[in-house]
Design a protein around this motif. Structure first.
Motif, PDB file in Angstrom:
ATOM      1  N   PRO A   2      17.323-124.530  53.776  1.00 50.25           N
ATOM      2  CA  PRO A   2      16.981-123.639  54.691  1.00 50.25           C
ATOM      3  C   PRO A   2      15.591-124.085  55.239  1.00 50.25           C
ATOM      4  O   PRO A   2      14.870-124.999  54.558  1.00 50.25           O
ATOM      5  N   GLU A   3      15.123-123.540  56.536  1.00 48.84           N
ATOM      6  CA  GLU A   3      13.968-123.879  57.133  1.00 48.84           C
ATOM      7  C   GLU A   3      12.557-123.909  56.174  1.00 48.84           C
ATOM      8  O   GLU A   3      11.740-124.460  56.105  1.00 48.84           O
ATOM      9  N   GLU A   4      12.810-122.535  55.566  1.00 56.49           N
ATOM     10  CA  GLU A   4      11.609-122.193  54.787  1.00 56.49           C
ATOM     11  C   GLU A   4      11.307-123.185  53.732  1.00 56.49           C
ATOM     12  O   GLU A   4       9.941-123.431  53.448  1.00 56.49           O
ATOM     13  N   VAL A   5      12.468-123.932  53.233  1.00 59.57           N
ATOM     14  CA  VAL A   5      11.976-124.921  52.251  1.00 59.57           C
ATOM     15  C   VAL A   5      11.683-126.152  52.883  1.00 59.57           C
ATOM     16  O   VAL A   5      10.807-126.928  52.548  1.00 59.57           O
ATOM     17  N   PRO A  59      19.560-124.388  47.926  1.00 59.42           N
ATOM     18  CA  PRO A  59      18.489-124.161  48.107  1.00 59.42           C
ATOM     19  C   PRO A  59      18.217-122.643  48.697  1.00 59.42           C
ATOM     20  O   PRO A  59      17.223-122.063  48.377  1.00 59.42           O
ATOM     21  N   GLU A  60      19.083-122.164  49.415  1.00 54.80           N
ATOM     22  CA  GLU A  60      19.237-120.655  49.606  1.00 54.80           C
ATOM     23  C   GLU A  60      18.932-119.751  48.390  1.00 54.80           C
ATOM     24  O   GLU A  60      18.213-118.914  48.507  1.00 54.80           O
ATOM     25  N   SER A  61      19.567-120.015  47.266  1.00 55.77           N
ATOM     26  CA  SER A  61      19.438-119.258  46.265  1.00 55.77           C
ATOM     27  C   SER A  61      18.191-119.464  45.580  1.00 55.77           C
ATOM     28  O   SER A  61      17.505-118.652  44.992  1.00 55.77           O
ATOM     29  N   ILE A  62      17.733-120.773  45.643  1.00 56.38           N
ATOM     30  CA  ILE A  62      16.257-120.878  44.893  1.00 56.38           C
ATOM     31  C   ILE A  62      15.334-120.106  45.520  1.00 56.38           C
ATOM     32  O   ILE A  62      14.371-119.558  45.032  1.00 56.38           O
ATOM     33  N   VAL A  63      15.197-120.046  46.990  1.00 53.73           N
ATOM     34  CA  VAL A  63      14.305-119.311  47.860  1.00 53.73           C
ATOM     35  C   VAL A  63      14.588-117.988  47.685  1.00 53.73           C
ATOM     36  O   VAL A  63      13.568-117.032  47.437  1.00 53.73           O
ATOM     37  N   ALA A  64      15.571-117.438  47.618  1.00 51.92           N
ATOM     38  CA  ALA A  64      15.960-116.018  47.192  1.00 51.92           C
ATOM     39  C   ALA A  64      15.256-115.503  45.946  1.00 51.92           C
ATOM     40  O   ALA A  64      14.577-114.565  45.834  1.00 51.92           O
ATOM     41  N   LYS A  65      15.413-116.523  44.854  1.00 53.71           N
ATOM     42  CA  LYS A  65      14.936-116.116  43.684  1.00 53.71           C
ATOM     43  C   LYS A  65      13.301-115.989  43.615  1.00 53.71           C
ATOM     44  O   LYS A  65      12.702-115.282  43.034  1.00 53.71           O
ATOM     45  N   LEU A  66      12.851-117.279  44.381  1.00 54.92           N
ATOM     46  CA  LEU A  66      11.290-117.194  44.623  1.00 54.92           C
ATOM     47  C   LEU A  66      10.723-116.008  45.152  1.00 54.92           C
ATOM     48  O   LEU A  66       9.828-115.335  44.869  1.00 54.92           O
ATOM     49  N   GLU A  67      11.514-115.539  46.184  1.00 58.60           N
ATOM     50  CA  GLU A  67      11.158-114.358  47.100  1.00 58.60           C
ATOM     51  C   GLU A  67      10.960-113.012  46.191  1.00 58.60           C
ATOM     52  O   GLU A  67      10.247-112.194  46.218  1.00 58.60           O
ATOM     53  N   GLU A  72       5.804-117.688  47.015  1.00 57.87           N
ATOM     54  CA  GLU A  72       6.083-118.539  48.019  1.00 57.87           C
ATOM     55  C   GLU A  72       7.156-119.784  48.003  1.00 57.87           C
ATOM     56  O   GLU A  72       7.052-120.052  46.797  1.00 57.87           O
ATOM     57  N   PRO A  73       7.779-119.820  48.783  1.00 59.21           N
ATOM     58  CA  PRO A  73       8.879-120.874  48.654  1.00 59.21           C
ATOM     59  C   PRO A  73       8.319-122.330  48.826  1.00 59.21           C
ATOM     60  O   PRO A  73       8.486-122.939  49.940  1.00 59.21           O
ATOM     61  N   THR A  74       7.700-122.585  47.784  1.00 54.58           N
ATOM     62  CA  THR A  74       7.108-123.943  47.722  1.00 54.58           C
ATOM     63  C   THR A  74       7.700-124.928  46.606  1.00 54.58           C
ATOM     64  O   THR A  74       8.372-124.317  45.749  1.00 54.58           O
ATOM     65  N   ILE A  75       7.709-126.319  46.984  1.00 56.33           N
ATOM     66  CA  ILE A  75       8.497-127.202  45.755  1.00 56.33           C
ATOM     67  C   ILE A  75       7.690-126.801  44.634  1.00 56.33           C
ATOM     68  O   ILE A  75       8.352-126.771  43.456  1.00 56.33           O
ATOM     69  N   GLN A  76       6.433-126.824  44.346  1.00 52.21           N
ATOM     70  CA  GLN A  76       5.432-126.673  43.409  1.00 52.21           C
ATOM     71  C   GLN A  76       6.170-125.254  42.572  1.00 52.21           C
ATOM     72  O   GLN A  76       6.468-125.082  41.183  1.00 52.21           O
ATOM     73  N   ASN A  77       6.223-124.052  43.253  1.00 51.35           N
ATOM     74  CA  ASN A  77       6.760-122.794  42.726  1.00 51.35           C
ATOM     75  C   ASN A  77       8.142-122.986  42.171  1.00 51.35           C
ATOM     76  O   ASN A  77       8.204-122.579  41.187  1.00 51.35           O
ATOM     77  N   MET A  78       8.793-123.607  43.090  1.00 49.39           N
ATOM     78  CA  MET A  78      10.222-123.769  42.527  1.00 49.39           C
ATOM     79  C   MET A  78      10.254-124.718  41.272  1.00 49.39           C
ATOM     80  O   MET A  78      11.056-124.467  40.335  1.00 49.39           O
ATOM     81  N   VAL A  79       9.559-125.724  41.148  1.00 49.99           N
ATOM     82  CA  VAL A  79       9.613-126.468  39.692  1.00 49.99           C
ATOM     83  C   VAL A  79       8.839-125.435  38.791  1.00 49.99           C
ATOM     84  O   VAL A  79       9.325-125.606  37.469  1.00 49.99           O
ATOM     85  N   ASP A  80       8.007-124.948  38.993  1.00 49.68           N
ATOM     86  CA  ASP A  80       7.278-124.024  38.033  1.00 49.68           C
ATOM     87  C   ASP A  80       8.042-122.958  37.413  1.00 49.68           C
ATOM     88  O   ASP A  80       7.787-122.606  36.535  1.00 49.68           O
ATOM     89  N   TYR A  81       8.613-122.067  38.487  1.00 50.78           N
ATOM     90  CA  TYR A  81       9.059-120.952  38.358  1.00 50.78           C
ATOM     91  C   TYR A  81      10.679-120.713  38.419  1.00 50.78           C
ATOM     92  O   TYR A  81      11.120-119.585  37.765  1.00 50.78           O
ATOM     93  N   VAL A  82      11.438-121.555  38.674  1.00 57.68           N
ATOM     94  CA  VAL A  82      12.754-121.376  38.887  1.00 57.68           C
ATOM     95  C   VAL A  82      13.285-122.292  37.850  1.00 57.68           C
ATOM     96  O   VAL A  82      13.394-123.513  37.997  1.00 57.68           O
ATOM     97  N   ASN A  83      13.910-121.603  36.814  1.00 59.90           N
ATOM     98  CA  ASN A  83      14.177-122.314  35.435  1.00 59.90           C
ATOM     99  C   ASN A  83      15.885-122.912  35.429  1.00 59.90           C
ATOM    100  O   ASN A  83      16.159-123.678  34.551  1.00 59.90           O
ATOM    101  N   ASP A  84      16.565-122.190  36.396  1.00 65.66           N
ATOM    102  CA  ASP A  84      18.022-122.547  36.380  1.00 65.66           C
ATOM    103  C   ASP A  84      18.515-123.265  37.302  1.00 65.66           C
ATOM    104  O   ASP A  84      19.423-122.991  37.992  1.00 65.66           O
TER     105      ASP A  84
END
Ligand code: 0O2
Length: 230
Positions: A2-5, A59-67, A72-84
């Motif tokens: 997705p573009e946000e990512v 990626p869509e599901s990662i962004v949805a989970k972060l939101e 914010e849909p950032t790489i750092q947040n993805m690594v830090d907060y998305v555990n699955d």
């Protein structure tokens, strides 16, 4: 992607590098599980694992989970907060196998268990039952070992059957299922839990019969040997 990512990447290599790590972590976990299954066969003469599934979160599901969690849909947040992002699902024969496997996983060298959620002892409001472990898995790269997060879901065939169908049914309602549907799904989850309990007690009964037969055969043989010596 997705573009946000895409927008937050200065360097698309960063994404590819991360995906390489998550894919490798899944391979590490699957290899260890295969060894554990073989060891089970060796010790208990049966395989507790019916099948294993794995996936990388889209990626869509990662962004949805972060939101959903307010990040914010950032790489750092993805690594830090998305555990699955890397997920492995192990489907076992009996509930007792789940706890045996979880114990063996906990003892694996290099695996660091960061959190456990036992949705079998404490089912979710929806009726969902499963045993979840978050593990940091060592991935060996040319630049050194990188601990990489994997979510492990361990459940029985019956739990998996319910969760797969519930996911499909609930998905159709986008989380807004009418009350009677949610109630019926919870009732089905209870039926599934009863079925698991029944299967476990049947298996225990069969094992006791087999043990008794082995004991009787050993006694008969000992008696026969004794008589042959006289
Ligand atoms: P998908 O499509 O399977 O990836 P946390 O992991 O603690 O940051 P989260 O995600 O709320 O927060 O954790 P939780 O509740 O432990 O759920 C994680 C995963 O368990 C879900 O991932 C599902 O795979 C499964 N799960 C949890 N609750 C249910 C449920 O009620 N029904 C079904 N069928 N599965 C469930 P995702 O990302 O939601 O979905």
């Amino acid at each position: 992607m997705p573009e946000e990512v895409m927008g937050v990447y200065e360097d698309v290599n960063e994404w590819q590098n991360l995906m390489f790590l998550y894919r490798s972590a899944i391979r590490v976990v699957r290899a260890r599980l295969d060894t554990m299954n073989d060891e089970f066969q060796f010790i208990y003469q049966y395989n507790p694992i019916e099948y294993i599934k794995s996936r990388i979160k889209t990626p869509e599901s990662i962004v949805a989970k972060l939101e959903r969690d307010g990040y914010e849909p950032t790489i750092q947040n993805m690594v830090d907060y998305v555990n699955d992002i890397a997920g492995v699902r192990v489907v076992c024969s009996f509930t007792s196998d789940i706890y045996r496997l979880a114990k063996m996983i906990g003892k694996q060298q290099g695996f660091s268990i960061t959190y456990i959620k036992d949705f079998i002892k404490h089912p979710k409001e929806s009726g969902y039952r499963s045993y979840h472990m978050h593990i940091a898995v060592p991935v060996q790269t040319s630049r050194g070992v990188v601990p990489t997060k994997v979510e492990l879901q361990i459940r029985t065939i019956a739990m998996d059957f319910w969760a797969s169908l519930e996911h499909k049914i609930y998905y159709k309602f986008e989380g807004e299922a009418p009350d009677y549907i949610s109630q019926d799904l919870r009732a089905c989850a209870q039926i599934v839990a009863n079925l698991d309990e029944k299967m476990l007690s049947l298996n225990k009964a069969i094992m006791e019969v087999e043990a008794e037969e082995r004991r009787e055969a050993a006694e008969k043989k000992a008696l026969k040997d004794m008589m042959a010596q006289q």
